[in-house]
Design a protein around this motif. Sequence first.
Motif, PDB file in Angstrom:
ATOM      1  N   SER A 343       0.849  -1.209   0.106  1.00 57.04           N
ATOM      2  CA  SER A 343      -0.079   0.018  -0.186  1.00 57.04           C
ATOM      3  C   SER A 343       0.913   1.304  -0.086  1.00 57.04           C
ATOM      4  O   SER A 343       0.505   2.251  -0.542  1.00 57.04           O
ATOM      5  CB  SER A 343      -0.969   0.229   1.340  1.00 57.04           C
ATOM      6  N   GLY A 344       2.043   1.167   0.499  1.00 63.74           N
ATOM      7  CA  GLY A 344       2.853   2.376   0.590  1.00 63.74           C
ATOM      8  C   GLY A 344       3.251   2.793  -0.563  1.00 63.74           C
ATOM      9  O   GLY A 344       3.070   4.001  -0.750  1.00 63.74           O
ATOM     10  N   PRO A 345       3.763   2.198  -1.547  1.00 70.09           N
ATOM     11  CA  PRO A 345       4.481   2.634  -2.977  1.00 70.09           C
ATOM     12  C   PRO A 345       3.157   3.104  -3.681  1.00 70.09           C
ATOM     13  O   PRO A 345       3.145   3.926  -4.483  1.00 70.09           O
ATOM     14  CB  PRO A 345       4.934   1.412  -3.413  1.00 70.09           C
ATOM     15  N   LEU A 346       1.845   2.242  -3.484  1.00 69.52           N
ATOM     16  CA  LEU A 346       0.747   2.523  -4.272  1.00 69.52           C
ATOM     17  C   LEU A 346       0.327   3.839  -3.966  1.00 69.52           C
ATOM     18  O   LEU A 346       0.006   4.675  -4.621  1.00 69.52           O
ATOM     19  CB  LEU A 346      -0.604   1.614  -3.962  1.00 69.52           C
ATOM     20  N   VAL A 347       0.371   4.253  -2.702  1.00 67.04           N
ATOM     21  CA  VAL A 347      -0.322   5.822  -2.140  1.00 67.04           C
ATOM     22  C   VAL A 347       0.592   6.741  -2.573  1.00 67.04           C
ATOM     23  O   VAL A 347       0.405   7.692  -3.144  1.00 67.04           O
ATOM     24  CB  VAL A 347      -0.571   5.579  -0.745  1.00 67.04           C
ATOM     25  N   ALA A 348       1.901   6.478  -2.404  1.00 63.54           N
ATOM     26  CA  ALA A 348       3.068   7.257  -2.819  1.00 63.54           C
ATOM     27  C   ALA A 348       3.124   7.587  -4.176  1.00 63.54           C
ATOM     28  O   ALA A 348       3.190   8.802  -4.400  1.00 63.54           O
ATOM     29  CB  ALA A 348       4.452   6.799  -2.218  1.00 63.54           C
TER      30      ALA A 348
END
Length: 389
Positions: A343-348
């Motif tokens: 989720s981190g890279p996707l949101v970033a």
Amino acid sequence: MSAATLTRMKVDPAGMLAGIMLSFLATAGLFYVNIMAAIVDGLITGLGLSESEAGLIGSANIYGASVGALIAVVLIKVVPWRPAAYTLLVLLIALDLVSMPIESPEVLLAVRALHGLVGGMLVGTAFGVIARTAQADRTFGILLFVQFGLGGLGVMTLPQLVPIYGTQALFIALALFSFASLVMLVFLPAFPPKPTTTLGTGKIEWGPLVLTLLAIFLFQAGNMGLLAYIFRLGLAYDLDRTYTSYALGLATWVALLGPLCVIVIGTKFGRFLPLALVMLLTLAGTAIFHWSAHPAAYLIANCGTGITWGMVMAYLLGMASQFDGAGRTAAAAGFVSKIGLASGPLVAGQLLGSGGDYGLLINVAIATFVLSAVVMLFPARSLDRSKGG
């Protein structure tokens, strides 16, 4: 070779060498996370993908791993872990080799998602086995020590190789790591389930477990959102590509101090106090990224957050392992961890968009860490007060 000879070849299940080999096994399924900055930059540099496309492929890889880890929660108690690990490692090597000639982002996304599924099953299986060791916190510390040490080597060297050899260098590195883990698997002893440790009630305490899993999700999402673009962040602040690579590699090695502290002190001081102090350092280190235009600040921020990442995750994974002796809650922690990492890279990537507002990304990470800190301290206090924690 006789059964007696094979038995003599096995390492001591309570020894440091067993912990190292289990760490390689767990790392093999998710090593791309430790070199995610190099992979994202490699996909952009080597294949000409956009930042959003590269982040999406990285996220797909980890989302696939989260599904695999969820499957492992069920399998760890009913399927012999060693044959499963052999099969999964061979599949990982095959998928990395298949990824090498692919240039289409859509095809690569599908293949890497499948790779993640297999890798997640391997990591979940390995986490379940680690939960069966005598000192799970210590073994998870060894795991993160191995991940950070080899991850540092990867982010230091791979960005320099991609412009010369293309993205093939990334996938060859991953395949070689899986092969090394395959060899080590021969020497690992059996790890039977151990009695469940709870908060003194004789059953799983779902409240503290859920809070622990939520803290893992938030902490991993905040860290990976930054890490996936940390190389691009350095370039955005006008740092030299070579300096950025070596700064990240050096910082990852300095970060070995985090899991090393957990290996040495374990739970001697409980979990609440170390987590409270280290999360304060996490917030300070993340804030320093705002001054990344200064090379020293970029290096210090990476070193500081790297140290705290390894230390916090070793404790959180160790906490999760306390709730079930068969290793299912540890495997569940692996699942939640991967959801956070994906989720981190996707949101970033969505936050950065086409404008590349890295200041906003840093602030969102800080807010995420604040929430994670609040959540994790409640189960940490509960375990410190229990006889079994």
